[in-house]
Write an enzyme that holds these catalytic residues in place. Sequence first.
Site, PDB file in Angstrom:
ATOM      1  CB  VAL A  72      36.780  44.219  38.271  1.00  0.00           C
ATOM      2  CG1 VAL A  72      36.739  44.377  39.793  1.00  0.00           C
ATOM      3  CG2 VAL A  72      38.227  44.168  37.773  1.00  0.00           C
ATOM      4  CB  SER A 135      35.792  34.204  39.966  1.00  0.00           C
ATOM      5  OG  SER A 135      36.529  34.611  41.099  1.00  0.00           O
ATOM      6  CG  LEU A 149      35.501  27.273  35.861  1.00  0.00           C
ATOM      7  CD1 LEU A 149      36.698  26.979  36.777  1.00  0.00           C
ATOM      8  CD2 LEU A 149      34.562  26.073  35.859  1.00  0.00           C
ATOM      9  CB  ALA A 150      39.037  31.987  37.088  1.00  0.00           C
ATOM     10  CB  CYS A 166      33.122  39.486  41.950  1.00  0.00           C
ATOM     11  SG  CYS A 166      34.113  38.168  41.203  1.00  0.00           S
TER      12      CYS A 166
END
Length: 228
Positions: A72, A135, A149-150, A166
């Site tokens: 998550v 992330s 990605l973020a 995560c």
Amino acid sequence: MPVTVRYFPRVDYPPCWQAMKDFTEQRDRDTGDELWVLEHPPVYTLGQAGKPEHVLNAGEIPVVNSDRGGQVTYHGPGQTVIYLMLDIKRLGLGSRGLVSAIELGIIDFLDSHGIDAANRNDAPGVYVNGAKIASLGLRIRRGASYHGLAINRDMDLSPWQRINPCGHVGQPMTTLSEQGVVLDRHTMEQQLVTLLAKRLGLMPRTAPAPDWYNDISEFPPAQHSPAP
């Protein structure tokens, strides 16, 4: 090799996800690679193997079951998301090579602003003194990638406290602003794209938003999972 870069102000997660899937399904060996650089309204997403128990208290924030890898994560204002639609076979990259290139591109960007960051073998992403600043979550299909990605620019971190980020209980999160980096969004995104493209062996070329974004009202309403 060129890569088309499209910048979006803000995009709801479900239509963007559908557009990524459509792009990947319809591409062929001659289709150019693309990076979509954007921001999402508040949303939690669960990866394919995501465990609902890692969503502790979603509250009013929708939860979407996605087809990316990982557990998550949270997306919201003040966070830049870059989706990578790449023919990784053409680029000569495997899935591990792709993850490494993305992580190293983010580390290069942070290093250019005096931030000492690192990746981890046991948990994809980029970390500053143990706190996660970026992330990753990807899907490989038909030799091509989507999702991406973020990286946290200057966002409210409280929604992260309502999940196990995560899948890691108590994982601390951080932002560029907390690390003393204050850039306007456009400048920050251009710098990151440049260094990311360099790690991937790509030459970025900016292009306008595609038709799906201009016609976004044609997508059905988001289908959200019930909040745990």
